[in-house]
Design an enzyme around this catalytic site. Structure first.
Site, PDB file in Angstrom:
ATOM      1  N   LYS A   1      -9.263  46.293 -18.635  1.00 26.03           N
ATOM      2  CA  LYS A   1      -9.359  47.754 -18.688  1.00 26.03           C
ATOM      3  C   LYS A   1      -9.779  48.326 -17.337  1.00 26.03           C
ATOM      4  O   LYS A   1     -10.755  47.859 -16.744  1.00 26.03           O
ATOM      5  CB  LYS A   1     -10.344  48.185 -19.774  1.00 26.03           C
TER       6      LYS A   1
ATOM      7  N   LYS B   1     -10.957  50.234  -9.065  1.00 29.36           N
ATOM      8  CA  LYS B   1     -12.252  50.215  -9.738  1.00 29.36           C
ATOM      9  C   LYS B   1     -12.708  48.755  -9.833  1.00 29.36           C
ATOM     10  O   LYS B   1     -11.862  47.894 -10.005  1.00 29.36           O
ATOM     11  CB  LYS B   1     -12.117  50.798 -11.160  1.00 29.36           C
TER      12      LYS B   1
ATOM     13  N   GLU C   1     -15.340  57.661 -18.663  1.00 26.62           N
ATOM     14  CA  GLU C   1     -14.734  56.333 -18.556  1.00 26.62           C
ATOM     15  C   GLU C   1     -14.950  55.508 -19.821  1.00 26.62           C
ATOM     16  O   GLU C   1     -15.996  55.624 -20.459  1.00 26.62           O
ATOM     17  CB  GLU C   1     -15.401  55.554 -17.411  1.00 26.62           C
ATOM     18  N   ASP C   2     -13.961  54.652 -20.134  1.00 27.54           N
ATOM     19  CA  ASP C   2     -14.137  53.723 -21.260  1.00 27.54           C
ATOM     20  C   ASP C   2     -14.295  52.280 -20.788  1.00 27.54           C
ATOM     21  O   ASP C   2     -14.467  51.388 -21.607  1.00 27.54           O
ATOM     22  CB  ASP C   2     -12.940  53.801 -22.227  1.00 27.54           C
TER      23      ASP C   2
ATOM     24  N   ASP D   1     -10.936  59.334 -16.599  1.00 27.61           N
ATOM     25  CA  ASP D   1     -10.040  58.192 -16.697  1.00 27.61           C
ATOM     26  C   ASP D   1      -8.994  58.591 -17.742  1.00 27.61           C
ATOM     27  O   ASP D   1      -9.201  59.549 -18.498  1.00 27.61           O
ATOM     28  CB  ASP D   1     -10.843  56.972 -17.159  1.00 27.61           C
ATOM     29  N   LEU D   2      -7.869  57.899 -17.770  1.00 31.07           N
ATOM     30  CA  LEU D   2      -6.799  58.261 -18.726  1.00 31.07           C
ATOM     31  C   LEU D   2      -6.785  57.324 -19.943  1.00 31.07           C
ATOM     32  O   LEU D   2      -7.063  57.742 -21.074  1.00 31.07           O
ATOM     33  CB  LEU D   2      -5.454  58.216 -18.000  1.00 31.07           C
ATOM     34  N   ASP D   3      -6.457  56.047 -19.670  1.00 29.59           N
ATOM     35  CA  ASP D   3      -6.283  55.088 -20.762  1.00 29.59           C
ATOM     36  C   ASP D   3      -7.614  54.836 -21.468  1.00 29.59           C
ATOM     37  O   ASP D   3      -8.559  54.340 -20.858  1.00 29.59           O
ATOM     38  CB  ASP D   3      -5.746  53.759 -20.199  1.00 29.59           C
TER      39      ASP D   3
ATOM     40  N   THR E   1      -3.867  54.570 -24.984  1.00 33.75           N
ATOM     41  CA  THR E   1      -2.802  53.706 -24.471  1.00 33.75           C
ATOM     42  C   THR E   1      -3.296  52.288 -24.228  1.00 33.75           C
ATOM     43  O   THR E   1      -2.487  51.393 -24.008  1.00 33.75           O
ATOM     44  CB  THR E   1      -2.236  54.275 -23.155  1.00 33.75           C
TER      45      THR E   1
ATOM     46  N   SER F   1      -7.190  57.662 -12.632  1.00 30.16           N
ATOM     47  CA  SER F   1      -6.709  56.515 -13.403  1.00 30.16           C
ATOM     48  C   SER F   1      -5.989  55.548 -12.490  1.00 30.16           C
ATOM     49  O   SER F   1      -5.262  55.974 -11.594  1.00 30.16           O
ATOM     50  CB  SER F   1      -5.737  56.993 -14.490  1.00 30.16           C
ATOM     51  N   ALA F   2      -6.148  54.252 -12.752  1.00 27.71           N
ATOM     52  CA  ALA F   2      -5.434  53.231 -11.980  1.00 27.71           C
ATOM     53  C   ALA F   2      -3.957  53.195 -12.351  1.00 27.71           C
ATOM     54  O   ALA F   2      -3.162  52.512 -11.713  1.00 27.71           O
ATOM     55  CB  ALA F   2      -6.057  51.863 -12.238  1.00 27.71           C
TER      56      ALA F   2
END
Ligand code: BG6
Ligand code: MG
Length: 216
Positions: A44, A146, A170-171, A8-10, A16, A115-116
């Site tokens: 999120k 997700k 993932e966060d 995942d990115l954020d 971010t 990432s979304a």
């Protein structure tokens, strides 16, 4: 033996999540909906439009806007968010991320982004790590966001591996649920709220041993 890493990115590669929060909070103030940090947790991993729908429902305003107005609100939030992103530099990578990506590259383990965020390529460019990913899933091609596993299945496809051959990071709870729904090994990156169902959790990637992870 695992053959690829899917991120995942954020909130995993960079923080971010705090800029998403600022941009939604300010939009919320404009339309009379209180977006606080606790409610923000529910946004999120969720796409831009779905986030707006959740915010409107949270404020009891789900019937107050036409689709055109909602699209304008989402665009306004994104303009503010992208302004906040302008100052991003490689120094904004979360601890251990650069080292982890370099180590994966040395070991020949490919990495992908699931990432979304439609801003993912731009953010990775600003962070100076775009070239370290063999694939970035385009969220515009997804049928479901997700916690549906579609994005993680697509990321594994980009790496030419099966979902169960990958480790996902993932966060967000929605992301952990998506990873587990396709039998991928889930690493939860904690930033406050607990994550349920992760196979392993850490606060930052520095805590992980790559050789041990690849053996999972
Ligand atoms: C996810 C974030 O990575 O991307 C969500 O966790 C965000 O908070 C989603 O809404 C969509 O991002 P963007 O950049 O396309 O608005
Ligand atoms: Mg995230």
């Amino acid at each position: 033996m695992k053959k690829g890493f899917i991120f995942d990115l954020d909130g995993v590669i960079t923080d971010t999540a705090k800029y998403h929060f600022i941009a939604w909070r300010d939009l919320g103030t404009e339309i009379g909906v209180d977006v606080d940090l606790k409610f923000n947790e529910q946004l999120k991993g969720i796409s831009r439009m779905d986030s707006l729908d959740r915010i409107l429902a949270h404020g009891g305003k789900e019937n107050d806007f036409t689709l055109d107005q909602k699209e304008a609100l989402a665009a306004k939030k994104n303009t503010h968010y992208v302004e906040l992103l302008q100052s991003l530099t490689p120094a904004d990578l979360l601890p251990g991320v650069k080292e982890f990506l370099d180590q994966a590259s040395t070991k020949g383990v490919p990495c992908a982004i699931a990432s979304a965020s439609k801003n993912a390529p731009f953010i990775l460019e600003k962070l100076g790590v775009k070239d370290q990913f063999a694939g970035i899933v385009d969220p515009a091609t997804l049928h479901k966001g997700k916690p549906d596993p579609e994005i993680f299945i697509k990321a594994a496809e980009l790496l030419n591996i099966q979902p169960e051959e990958a480790v996902g990071f993932e966060d967000a709870q929605a992301g952990i649920d998506g990873i587990k729904a396709c039998n991928m090994y889930a690493v939860g990156v904690l930033s406050g709220e607990p994550l349920h169902g992760a196979d392993l959790t850490c606060h930052e990637l520095t805590e992980l041993n790559m050789d041990e992870l690849l053996q999972k």
